[in-house]
Each structure stands twice: as C-alpha cells, then as structure tokens.
Motif scaffolding. Structure first.
Motif, PDB file in Angstrom:
ATOM      1  N   ALA A 131      -1.927   1.281   1.358  1.00 23.77           N
ATOM      2  CA  ALA A 131      -2.069   2.357   0.381  1.00 23.77           C
ATOM      3  C   ALA A 131      -1.374   1.993  -0.923  1.00 23.77           C
ATOM      4  O   ALA A 131      -0.373   1.294  -0.937  1.00 23.77           O
ATOM      5  N   ARG A 132      -1.942   2.457  -2.016  1.00 20.19           N
ATOM      6  CA  ARG A 132      -1.377   2.231  -3.341  1.00 20.19           C
ATOM      7  C   ARG A 132      -1.235   3.579  -4.040  1.00 20.19           C
ATOM      8  O   ARG A 132      -1.940   4.514  -3.738  1.00 20.19           O
ATOM      9  N   GLU A 133      -0.352   3.628  -5.008  1.00 17.68           N
ATOM     10  CA  GLU A 133      -0.239   4.773  -5.924  1.00 17.68           C
ATOM     11  C   GLU A 133      -0.436   4.213  -7.309  1.00 17.68           C
ATOM     12  O   GLU A 133       0.341   3.351  -7.720  1.00 17.68           O
ATOM     13  N   PRO A 134      -1.439   4.629  -8.033  1.00 17.96           N
ATOM     14  CA  PRO A 134      -2.431   5.637  -7.678  1.00 17.96           C
ATOM     15  C   PRO A 134      -3.426   5.115  -6.640  1.00 17.96           C
ATOM     16  O   PRO A 134      -3.588   3.904  -6.481  1.00 17.96           O
ATOM     17  N   ALA A 135      -4.088   6.053  -5.955  1.00 17.25           N
ATOM     18  CA  ALA A 135      -5.058   5.699  -4.924  1.00 17.25           C
ATOM     19  C   ALA A 135      -6.234   4.941  -5.532  1.00 17.25           C
ATOM     20  O   ALA A 135      -6.669   5.237  -6.642  1.00 17.25           O
ATOM     21  N   ILE A 136      -6.721   3.947  -4.790  1.00 16.78           N
ATOM     22  CA  ILE A 136      -7.886   3.175  -5.231  1.00 16.78           C
ATOM     23  C   ILE A 136      -9.025   3.409  -4.247  1.00 16.78           C
ATOM     24  O   ILE A 136      -8.881   3.185  -3.050  1.00 16.78           O
ATOM     25  N   HIS A 137     -10.142   3.901  -4.785  1.00 19.11           N
ATOM     26  CA  HIS A 137     -11.341   4.142  -3.993  1.00 19.11           C
ATOM     27  C   HIS A 137     -12.328   3.017  -4.276  1.00 19.11           C
ATOM     28  O   HIS A 137     -12.375   2.484  -5.378  1.00 19.11           O
ATOM     29  N   GLN A 138     -13.105   2.680  -3.260  1.00 19.36           N
ATOM     30  CA  GLN A 138     -14.058   1.581  -3.404  1.00 19.36           C
ATOM     31  C   GLN A 138     -15.334   1.929  -2.660  1.00 19.36           C
ATOM     32  O   GLN A 138     -15.289   2.537  -1.598  1.00 19.36           O
ATOM     33  N   GLN A 139     -16.469   1.538  -3.247  1.00 19.73           N
ATOM     34  CA  GLN A 139     -17.746   1.643  -2.561  1.00 19.73           C
ATOM     35  C   GLN A 139     -18.412   0.281  -2.578  1.00 19.73           C
ATOM     36  O   GLN A 139     -18.389  -0.410  -3.598  1.00 19.73           O
ATOM     37  N   THR A 150     -14.844  -4.223   8.473  1.00 15.10           N
ATOM     38  CA  THR A 150     -13.896  -3.549   9.351  1.00 15.10           C
ATOM     39  C   THR A 150     -12.836  -2.936   8.464  1.00 15.10           C
ATOM     40  O   THR A 150     -12.239  -3.616   7.627  1.00 15.10           O
ATOM     41  N   LEU A 151     -12.614  -1.650   8.637  1.00 16.69           N
ATOM     42  CA  LEU A 151     -11.645  -0.898   7.845  1.00 16.69           C
ATOM     43  C   LEU A 151     -10.694  -0.239   8.839  1.00 16.69           C
ATOM     44  O   LEU A 151     -11.055   0.732   9.485  1.00 16.69           O
ATOM     45  N   GLY A 152      -9.489  -0.813   8.987  1.00 15.03           N
ATOM     46  CA  GLY A 152      -8.590  -0.339  10.036  1.00 15.03           C
ATOM     47  C   GLY A 152      -9.258  -0.568  11.374  1.00 15.03           C
ATOM     48  O   GLY A 152      -9.595  -1.692  11.727  1.00 15.03           O
ATOM     49  N   GLU A 153      -9.491   0.512  12.125  1.00 17.02           N
ATOM     50  CA  GLU A 153     -10.159   0.413  13.433  1.00 17.02           C
ATOM     51  C   GLU A 153     -11.672   0.649  13.332  1.00 17.02           C
ATOM     52  O   GLU A 153     -12.388   0.463  14.308  1.00 17.02           O
ATOM     53  N   GLU A 154     -12.141   1.081  12.161  1.00 13.83           N
ATOM     54  CA  GLU A 154     -13.564   1.379  11.979  1.00 13.83           C
ATOM     55  C   GLU A 154     -14.354   0.102  11.706  1.00 13.83           C
ATOM     56  O   GLU A 154     -13.902  -0.747  10.951  1.00 13.83           O
ATOM     57  N   LEU A 164     -21.114   1.881   1.584  1.00 14.02           N
ATOM     58  CA  LEU A 164     -19.938   2.372   2.307  1.00 14.02           C
ATOM     59  C   LEU A 164     -18.873   2.790   1.309  1.00 14.02           C
ATOM     60  O   LEU A 164     -18.512   2.015   0.415  1.00 14.02           O
ATOM     61  N   ALA A 165     -18.361   4.014   1.460  1.00 17.17           N
ATOM     62  CA  ALA A 165     -17.269   4.517   0.618  1.00 17.17           C
ATOM     63  C   ALA A 165     -15.975   4.435   1.415  1.00 17.17           C
ATOM     64  O   ALA A 165     -15.949   4.742   2.610  1.00 17.17           O
ATOM     65  N   MET A 166     -14.885   4.029   0.736  1.00 20.42           N
ATOM     66  CA  MET A 166     -13.602   3.904   1.420  1.00 20.42           C
ATOM     67  C   MET A 166     -12.456   4.051   0.430  1.00 20.42           C
ATOM     68  O   MET A 166     -12.646   3.965  -0.778  1.00 20.42           O
ATOM     69  N   VAL A 167     -11.278   4.268   0.976  1.00 24.67           N
ATOM     70  CA  VAL A 167     -10.044   4.240   0.210  1.00 24.67           C
ATOM     71  C   VAL A 167      -9.322   2.965   0.626  1.00 24.67           C
ATOM     72  O   VAL A 167      -9.282   2.630   1.816  1.00 24.67           O
ATOM     73  N   LEU A 168      -8.768   2.234  -0.327  1.00 24.97           N
ATOM     74  CA  LEU A 168      -8.041   1.007   0.003  1.00 24.97           C
ATOM     75  C   LEU A 168      -6.639   1.389   0.460  1.00 24.97           C
ATOM     76  O   LEU A 168      -5.706   1.464  -0.326  1.00 24.97           O
ATOM     77  N   ASP A 169      -6.518   1.654   1.769  1.00 22.77           N
ATOM     78  CA  ASP A 169      -5.237   2.100   2.294  1.00 22.77           C
ATOM     79  C   ASP A 169      -4.884   1.506   3.651  1.00 22.77           C
ATOM     80  O   ASP A 169      -3.920   1.904   4.282  1.00 22.77           O
ATOM     81  N   VAL A 187     -17.866  -1.078  -6.348  1.00 22.16           N
ATOM     82  CA  VAL A 187     -17.471  -0.163  -7.416  1.00 22.16           C
ATOM     83  C   VAL A 187     -16.087   0.357  -7.050  1.00 22.16           C
ATOM     84  O   VAL A 187     -15.894   0.903  -5.960  1.00 22.16           O
ATOM     85  N   ILE A 188     -15.133   0.159  -7.952  1.00 21.49           N
ATOM     86  CA  ILE A 188     -13.741   0.492  -7.694  1.00 21.49           C
ATOM     87  C   ILE A 188     -13.315   1.568  -8.673  1.00 21.49           C
ATOM     88  O   ILE A 188     -13.559   1.443  -9.885  1.00 21.49           O
ATOM     89  N   ALA A 189     -12.691   2.622  -8.172  1.00 27.30           N
ATOM     90  CA  ALA A 189     -12.192   3.695  -9.033  1.00 27.30           C
ATOM     91  C   ALA A 189     -10.724   3.958  -8.713  1.00 27.30           C
ATOM     92  O   ALA A 189     -10.364   4.113  -7.550  1.00 27.30           O
ATOM     93  N   THR A 190      -9.915   3.979  -9.747  1.00 26.91           N
ATOM     94  CA  THR A 190      -8.494   4.276  -9.591  1.00 26.91           C
ATOM     95  C   THR A 190      -8.259   5.706 -10.049  1.00 26.91           C
ATOM     96  O   THR A 190      -8.561   6.066 -11.173  1.00 26.91           O
ATOM     97  N   LEU A 191      -7.752   6.514  -9.121  1.00 27.77           N
ATOM     98  CA  LEU A 191      -7.497   7.914  -9.435  1.00 27.77           C
ATOM     99  C   LEU A 191      -6.116   8.064 -10.056  1.00 27.77           C
ATOM    100  O   LEU A 191      -5.188   7.332  -9.699  1.00 27.77           O
ATOM    101  N   PRO A 192      -5.954   9.009 -10.978  1.00 29.31           N
ATOM    102  CA  PRO A 192      -4.647   9.185 -11.619  1.00 29.31           C
ATOM    103  C   PRO A 192      -3.595   9.644 -10.611  1.00 29.31           C
ATOM    104  O   PRO A 192      -3.924  10.213  -9.561  1.00 29.31           O
ATOM    105  N   LEU A 193      -2.338   9.378 -10.939  1.00 30.42           N
ATOM    106  CA  LEU A 193      -1.238   9.805 -10.080  1.00 30.42           C
ATOM    107  C   LEU A 193      -1.230  11.321  -9.949  1.00 30.42           C
ATOM    108  O   LEU A 193      -1.486  12.044 -10.901  1.00 30.42           O
TER     109      LEU A 193
END
Length: 195
Positions: A131-139, A150-154, A164-169, A187-193
């Motif tokens: 996990a990062r702050e701010p959160a980074i979302h990726q599709q 593979t994302l964690g156990e998924e 596929l949509a995911m959070v880099l955490d 496609v990567i999106a960084t959400l504000p703190l």
C-alpha cells in the motif's frame, strides 16, 4: 518506434529517484530500509550506473510512494500536453524482456498515467507491491493476447478486451502463458491524500 538508449533512461531514472528521495527528506539508508533495496544498489541507481529491473524499480516506487511509471517521468513538467508517438519513452525490463511505453506526456501534471506493455511469450514478473499513500489505482486492459495476473491471493486470466481494476496494495505478478506476445494498456490513477 525505436527504444531510447539505456544510458539516457538510466540517467532519467537516476534523477527521478534522487529528486523523489530528496522531496521526501529520506537518506539513502532510510530509503533502503523503507523499500528493502540495499543502500549500495540505490546509490548505483542514483548515479545511473545500474540497469535496474522492473521488480527493483517497483520496490523503489513503493518505498517512495509513487507509481512505477512515474520513475520514467521527465524531471521538469512537460510544457506540451500532447505526447507524440515518436517521442514516447520505451524501456525494456532486462530480466523479463517486457517492453513498456509511457503513453502519457512525461511530467504533465495529472493524476492519471497510461502505459502500454508488450509482454513476451511465457514471461513472468512478480512485484512485492504494498500500500502507498496516496493510494494508487490501476486498470489493466488487454489489447491482444492473454495474461494471468495474481493479486495477493486472487488469480485472474485476462484475454483480449478484458479489463481488471485493482489497487496497488499487495504483491502481484504477471504471466503470459501463451506462445505469442501479449499487448496491454495500464491506466494508473493516484488519488489525493485523505484529510
């Protein structure tokens, strides 16, 4: 479209890592502890004397709280909001051989980045993402071929047209199980703190 020379890419990555580390007030030792990369390796990268792998760059990006794609950004903000195809930066991972092209204008102030990846047949790459702050979302949108993510156990198998949509955490890995290259957009999106 030709790949940029490794020396110029290594210099750009070196400058970005130095700048990001300085912006966060981290010493080499502190960043090493924070991201699990040795102080000597970070020093080599910051001097442009190493051709780091995608896995190593992802560890640094996680430790710095940024996306991997941002390590390839121009040191100064882009004046032009258009990234011409001929000028888009390409980089090949020395370990897996995957080729990434930063589609978004480098350094342009935006919370969104787009990367195109050409992933070789049977190739694998695994990231120890956290996990990062701010959160980074990726599709991940598959343009041609198939990719196992593979994302964690998924576990997800994506074929042409799937997204596929995911959070880099958490740890993640990519594998091309086929005998043909797979091409996909990230496609990567960084959400504000959060306040």
């Amino acid at each position: 479209m030709k790949e940029k020379t490794p020396a110029s890419l290594n210099d750009r990555i070196a400058q970005r890592v130095r700048d990001l580390r300085a912006d966060r007030g981290l010493s080499l030792d502190a960043l090493a502890v924070h991201c699990g990369v040795s102080r000597s390796m970070i020093s080599l990268i910051e001097r442009g004397e190493s051709s780091p792998t995608a896995v190593l760059l992802e560890k640094l990006a996680t430790g710095l709280g940024v996306s991997l794609a941002s390590l390839f950004d121009e040191p100064a903000p882009a004046a032009d909001p258009v990234a011409r195809a001929a000028d888009q930066l390409q980089w090949r991972d020395p370990h897996s051989g995957y080729l990434r092209r930063n589609v978004s204008p480098g350094g342009f102030e935006s919370p969104i980045q787009i990367v195109e990846v050409l992933f070789p047949p049977k190739a694998r790459v695994a990231y120890e993402t956290a996990a990062r702050e701010p959160a980074i979302h990726q599709q991940v949108w598959v343009l041609e071929g198939v990719i196992d993510i593979t994302l964690g156990e998924e576990q997800h198998r994506l074929e042409t047209g799937d997204c596929l949509a995911m959070v880099l955490d958490r740890p993640m890995s990519y594998h091309n199980p086929s005998r043909k290259p797979t091409r996909y957009a990230v496609v990567i999106a960084t959400l504000p703190l959060r306040k």
